[in-house]
Design a protein around this motif. Structure first.
Motif, short mmCIF file in Angstrom:
data_model
loop_
_atom_site.label_atom_id
_atom_site.label_comp_id
_atom_site.label_asym_id
_atom_site.label_seq_id
_atom_site.Cartn_x
_atom_site.Cartn_y
_atom_site.Cartn_z
N VAL A 10 1.63 7.46 -2.15
CA VAL A 10 1.04 7.36 -0.95
C VAL A 10 2.47 7.17 -0.46
O VAL A 10 3.65 6.41 -0.57
CB VAL A 10 0.61 5.99 -0.40
CG1 VAL A 10 0.74 5.48 1.05
CG2 VAL A 10 -1.15 5.44 -1.50
N VAL A 51 -4.13 3.80 4.56
CA VAL A 51 -4.18 3.68 3.23
C VAL A 51 -5.48 3.24 2.64
O VAL A 51 -6.28 1.95 3.40
CB VAL A 51 -3.26 3.17 2.52
CG1 VAL A 51 -3.45 4.28 1.32
CG2 VAL A 51 -1.52 3.54 3.79
N CYS A 58 -11.55 8.62 -5.65
CA CYS A 58 -10.88 9.83 -5.07
C CYS A 58 -12.00 10.44 -5.18
O CYS A 58 -13.08 10.82 -6.08
CB CYS A 58 -9.69 10.70 -6.08
SG CYS A 58 -9.05 12.34 -5.87
N ASP A 73 1.03 -1.50 -0.17
CA ASP A 73 -0.12 0.68 0.27
C ASP A 73 0.57 1.11 0.31
O ASP A 73 -0.01 2.58 0.27
CB ASP A 73 -1.32 -0.51 1.51
CG ASP A 73 -0.05 -0.32 2.48
OD1 ASP A 73 1.22 -0.52 2.92
OD2 ASP A 73 -0.63 -0.35 4.14
N TYR A 95 -7.95 2.76 -0.82
CA TYR A 95 -7.09 2.80 -2.61
C TYR A 95 -8.75 2.76 -3.05
O TYR A 95 -9.00 2.63 -4.44
CB TYR A 95 -7.03 1.68 -3.31
CG TYR A 95 -4.86 1.54 -3.44
CD1 TYR A 95 -5.12 2.49 -3.53
CD2 TYR A 95 -4.82 1.41 -1.62
CE1 TYR A 95 -2.87 2.67 -3.50
CE2 TYR A 95 -3.07 1.32 -2.08
CZ TYR A 95 -2.61 2.59 -2.13
OH TYR A 95 -1.20 2.25 -2.56
N ARG A 118 5.20 7.42 3.07
CA ARG A 118 4.46 6.61 4.65
C ARG A 118 5.72 7.49 5.06
O ARG A 118 6.52 7.21 5.64
CB ARG A 118 4.65 5.17 5.08
CG ARG A 118 4.38 4.25 6.08
CD ARG A 118 4.50 2.92 5.40
NE ARG A 118 5.86 2.05 5.80
CZ ARG A 118 5.83 0.97 5.50
NH1 ARG A 118 4.82 -0.13 5.90
NH2 ARG A 118 7.24 0.71 5.86
N CYS A 137 -3.46 11.48 -5.17
CA CYS A 137 -4.73 11.49 -6.29
C CYS A 137 -3.67 12.10 -7.31
O CYS A 137 -3.09 13.68 -7.50
CB CYS A 137 -5.49 11.81 -6.51
SG CYS A 137 -6.30 11.91 -7.86
N TYR A 189 -3.13 6.64 -7.36
CA TYR A 189 -2.61 6.91 -6.24
C TYR A 189 -1.00 7.28 -5.83
O TYR A 189 -0.47 6.00 -6.26
CB TYR A 189 -3.42 6.38 -4.95
CG TYR A 189 -3.89 6.97 -4.57
CD1 TYR A 189 -4.64 8.53 -4.61
CD2 TYR A 189 -5.15 5.54 -4.57
CE1 TYR A 189 -6.39 8.66 -4.22
CE2 TYR A 189 -6.64 6.01 -4.91
CZ TYR A 189 -7.25 6.95 -4.58
OH TYR A 189 -8.32 7.28 -3.96
N ARG A 232 -1.05 10.63 1.11
CA ARG A 232 -2.30 9.69 -0.29
C ARG A 232 -2.34 11.42 -1.42
O ARG A 232 -3.22 12.21 -0.94
CB ARG A 232 -2.73 9.27 -0.04
CG ARG A 232 -3.28 7.81 -1.09
CD ARG A 232 -5.11 7.70 -0.68
NE ARG A 232 -6.08 8.59 -1.12
CZ ARG A 232 -7.28 8.23 -0.75
NH1 ARG A 232 -7.73 7.50 -0.35
NH2 ARG A 232 -8.03 9.23 -1.26
N TYR A 269 0.27 8.12 6.30
CA TYR A 269 0.72 7.81 5.46
C TYR A 269 -0.05 9.64 4.78
O TYR A 269 -1.06 10.42 5.23
CB TYR A 269 -0.65 7.12 4.74
CG TYR A 269 0.09 5.69 4.99
CD1 TYR A 269 0.83 4.31 4.74
CD2 TYR A 269 -0.92 5.15 6.18
CE1 TYR A 269 0.99 3.29 5.15
CE2 TYR A 269 -0.43 3.67 7.03
CZ TYR A 269 0.73 3.25 6.34
OH TYR A 269 0.80 1.77 7.31
#
Ligand SMILES: [Zn+2]
Ligand SMILES: [Zn+2]
Length: 194
Positions: free
Chosen positions: A162, A146, A151, A103, A148, A164, A134, A160, A132, A130
């Motif tokens: 992502v 996260v 959006c 992820d 998914y 961390r 788009c 995305y 994220r 996280y």
């Protein structure tokens, strides 16, 4: 800190291709000292993976994760071609098969708090935060886990980026400073894609 020799990394990449049932297992792995922000990159059409020794010498425990990440890009190209979004579900499925966190596009290395301080007890419960983005519309979400789904901004899936970081104040502050441009620079790791 010495990094593993490229022969070992190459062997590991071939094993991953076999696990993923990629018929063409030819792959080159090289360290490239000219790489700047990204930890690694993949030339998917040439089957070349480059790793950044500057970044990885400071975090040798991340070498394998970066190798799996980049190898999954080459494998996704060989298996699915342009049908595979950069860090979309095909790539995530390969990451999951290899036992890697599916992820996350990239980790932001933040020095962790010395153990024994207040809050260390809670670290195992929520270890990461996280960020994220788009890629299609730039929608930005700071998340504790996260997701998914579609959006909220443009209703696209699967586009995305992502990042961390540890779920500490320092980690969250680092994520808050990241702009979409930063994230793109860190995550622009697929070369030679049509
Ligand atoms: Zn969007
Ligand atoms: Zn990538």
């Amino acid at each position: 800190m010495t990094l593993p020799p490229v022969e070992d990394l190459q062997r590991r990449a071939v094993e991953l291709f076999e696990l993923w049932r990629v018929r063409d297992t030819a792959v080159d792995v090289a360290y490239n000292r000219r790489l700047r922000t990204c930890a690694g990159r993949a030339f998917v059409e040439n089957g070349l993976i480059e790793l950044n020794p500057h970044v990885l010498e400071g975090a040798p425990e991340e070498v394998d994760g970066v190798l799996v990440h980049e190898a999954a890009h080459v494998a996704a190209w060989r298996l699915f071609g342009n049908a595979a979004e950069a860090h979309g579900r095909h790539w995530r499925a390969l990451m999951r098969l290899a036992g890697a966190p599916p992820d996350v596009t990239h980790d932001l290395p933040i020095p962790s708090r010395p153990s024994g301080t207040v809050g260390a007890r809670h670290r195992s419960r929520r270890r990461f935060s996280y960020l994220r983005f788009c890629e299609a519309c730039g929608d930005r979400q700071l998340l504790a886990a996260v997701r998914y789904g579609r959006c909220h901004g443009c209703s696209r899936r699967d586009s995305y980026l992502v990042l961390r970081a540890p779920a500490s104040a320092a980690g969250r502050a680092a994520l808050e400073r990241i702009t979409l441009e930063d994230a793109r620079a860190r995550c622009a790791d697929i070369m030679g894609r049509v």
